[in-house]
Motif scaffolding. Structure first.
Motif, PDB file in Angstrom:
ATOM      1  N   SER A 141       0.821  -1.205   0.000  1.00  0.00           N
ATOM      2  CA  SER A 141       0.000   0.000   0.000  1.00  0.00           C
ATOM      3  C   SER A 141       0.860   1.262   0.000  1.00  0.00           C
ATOM      4  O   SER A 141       0.515   2.273  -0.616  1.00  0.00           O
ATOM      5  N   LYS A 192      -1.585   7.709   7.104  1.00  0.00           N
ATOM      6  CA  LYS A 192      -2.993   7.361   7.363  1.00  0.00           C
ATOM      7  C   LYS A 192      -3.599   6.709   6.112  1.00  0.00           C
ATOM      8  O   LYS A 192      -4.240   5.653   6.189  1.00  0.00           O
ATOM      9  N   ALA A 193      -3.343   7.332   4.963  1.00  0.00           N
ATOM     10  CA  ALA A 193      -3.885   6.781   3.718  1.00  0.00           C
ATOM     11  C   ALA A 193      -3.313   5.385   3.450  1.00  0.00           C
ATOM     12  O   ALA A 193      -4.028   4.471   3.016  1.00  0.00           O
ATOM     13  N   GLU A 205      -4.982   2.949   5.906  1.00  0.00           N
ATOM     14  CA  GLU A 205      -6.397   2.726   5.566  1.00  0.00           C
ATOM     15  C   GLU A 205      -6.523   1.820   4.347  1.00  0.00           C
ATOM     16  O   GLU A 205      -7.398   0.964   4.287  1.00  0.00           O
ATOM     17  N   ALA A 206      -5.597   2.005   3.402  1.00  0.00           N
ATOM     18  CA  ALA A 206      -5.643   1.154   2.212  1.00  0.00           C
ATOM     19  C   ALA A 206      -5.262  -0.286   2.542  1.00  0.00           C
ATOM     20  O   ALA A 206      -5.567  -1.210   1.789  1.00  0.00           O
ATOM     21  N   GLU A 219      -0.430  12.294   7.203  1.00  0.00           N
ATOM     22  CA  GLU A 219      -1.613  12.160   6.341  1.00  0.00           C
ATOM     23  C   GLU A 219      -1.443  10.993   5.354  1.00  0.00           C
ATOM     24  O   GLU A 219      -2.360  10.193   5.136  1.00  0.00           O
ATOM     25  N   GLN A 220      -0.231  10.910   4.777  1.00  0.00           N
ATOM     26  CA  GLN A 220       0.025   9.806   3.840  1.00  0.00           C
ATOM     27  C   GLN A 220       0.086   8.465   4.583  1.00  0.00           C
ATOM     28  O   GLN A 220      -0.390   7.449   4.084  1.00  0.00           O
ATOM     29  N   ASN A 234       0.882   4.243  -2.765  1.00  0.00           N
ATOM     30  CA  ASN A 234       0.736   5.633  -2.312  1.00  0.00           C
ATOM     31  C   ASN A 234       1.860   6.521  -2.867  1.00  0.00           C
ATOM     32  O   ASN A 234       1.642   7.693  -3.174  1.00  0.00           O
TER      33      ASN A 234
END
Ligand code: NZQ
Ligand code: ZN
Length: 381
Positions: free
Chosen positions: A285, A373-374, A377-378, A370-371, A289
């Motif tokens: 992930s 987190k992304a 989450e992915a 923030e990244q 990203n």
């Protein structure tokens, strides 16, 4: 980029090489043998150590956990200080060897050893270390890195110092015969990700580092597709490949990433996920990203490691090939072991990353919270 490279660890590779500790440890040393939960007592390694150390003054400290804790290691630090130990022999995997490095450095410091992990104390002296490796994975047997956990606060942090390189590392592939399949798979994945962390950044025309990294990646995928721990050459090749993946050579003079490790360490500290498994959850992930930065190297890896054909989606197909490789080893690439509330797990990891200052990681410092987190989450299944 400019670089200095020195790897001072003498490698004693092959069957029967444990006996060489007899001459590799100076005769007049006061030795502390450090090991883990007792696997070495079941597979004959401990007996070989006892035989080889017959002429030496030695004592032992056992119970170093996987993902070693400062709480346990501090007991060994006290022994080293009280008894005037001047040689530490680590017998085990990355956890025991990393633990020995912490003990070696903390024993030469008057404050709290944890200061070494927080950066409050810079290592300026260390007791000499030797290692007998029992699981190929981390490369700790011939590098200057150590990862230690403070159980009380669930902090898993690393330090690096040239002073804690082992003086020698015994690598006898026979010791791997008793490794459970899970640990062997972990070793393959960890070595694979170590190579990626030093290779999957941006093109630097570092032909030697690239080609060597690609060879290691190919070797690891070949060994994974032909899993046979009873085969002598299979074990020999895995042990040497895992060592070469993190002995400093392929990372010299090129950008390095390590963000997958930084995020993975938090998953291990919070949920006890095996180190390698934490990496397999985060890495695919993270690669997606960061695709805009890593596209060229992912495409190169797709062509040269996985033999994929060119095309617009080559980078994405390379990430899929990496995922398929982990799945072939029964290693998950999604958050599955982290309690029932996955969103809470994501928040908990982010809080720890923030606490540890991991707010701009990766080769471009482009992985902000923030990244992260992304990325997490992915990775939620
Ligand atoms: O404790 P014992 O009883 O020995 O059992 C161990 C442990 O339960 C067992 N084992 C080891 N050799 C065996 C065996 N069982 C049967 N037969 C054998 N021959 O395997 C279990 C796992 O051992 P561990 O040392 O924890 O595994 P590994 O080598 O994967 O080390 C993981 C640790 O290294 C750190 C990780 O964060 C983690 O704490 N890392 C260290 C690095 C470094 N120093 O450069 C880099 C890595 O990225 C990593 O972060
Ligand atoms: Zn690792």
């Amino acid at each position: 980029m400019k670089f200095s490279f020195l790897n001072p660890t003498k490698i004693e590779f092959g069957q029967g090489q444990i006996a060489t500790i007899k001459t590799n440890i100076p005769k007049d040393s006061k030795v502390l043998v450090i090991y883990g939960g007792g696997s070495i007592k079941k597979n004959g390694v401990y007996d070989q150590v006892v035989t080889a150390l017959a002429g030496h003054d030695w004592q032992e400290f056992s119970g170093v956990e996987p993902n070693p804790t400062a709480e346990t290691l501090d007991k060994a630090v006290a022994i080293v200080k009280d008894q005037g130990i001047n040689f530490i022999l680590a017998v085990g995997g990355g956890s025991v060897i990393d633990g020995a490095k912490y003990v070696a450095a903390a024993a030469k410091y008057n404050g709290d050893g944890w200061d070494i992990l927080t950066g409050k104390h810079q290592v300026n002296d260390a007791v000499a270390i030797g290692a007998i490796l029992t699981i190929p994975a981390t490369g700790s047997e011939s590098n200057g890195a150590s990862v230690v956990t403070k159980a009380a606060t669930q902090d898993k942090l690393a330090f690096i110092s040239p002073l804690v390189f082992p003086k020698f590392a015994v690598m006898d592939p026979d010791v791997m015969k008793t490794l459970p399949q899970r640990q062997l798979a972990n070793g393959v994945v960890d070595a694979f990700v170590h190579t990626c962390e030093q290779y999957l950044t941006f093109p630097a025309n570092a032909m030697v580092q690239d080609a060597y990294a690609e060879s290691l990646l190919k070797i690891l995928t070949t060994l994974a597709s032909n899993f046979d721990k009873q085969d002598d050459s299979w074990r020999e090749n895995l042990m040497w490949a895992a060592n070469q993946a993190l002995n400093g050579l392929i990372g010299a003079g090129v950008a390095q990433d390590w963000a997958t490790h930084m995020i993975g360490h938090e998953l291990t500290a919070l949920y006890g996920v095996d180190h390698a498994r934490s990496l397999a959850i985060v890495q695919p992930s993270l690669l997606r990203n960061q695709m805009s930065y890593k596209k060229a190297k992912l495409e190169q890896m797709g062509r040269n490691v996985f033999g994929l054909s060119d095309g617009e989606d080559l980078a994405e197909r390379t990430v899929q090939a990496i995922e398929a490789f982990y799945h072939s080893l029964d290693v998950a690439t999604q958050l599955t072991e982290h309690g029932s509330d996955k969103n809470a797990a994501v928040e908990a990891v982010l809080n720890q990353l923030k606490k540890h200052g991991m707010v701009k990681i990766g080769e471009n410092q482009s992985i902000t919270l923030e990244q992260s987190k992304a990325i997490l989450e992915a990775a939620v299944a």
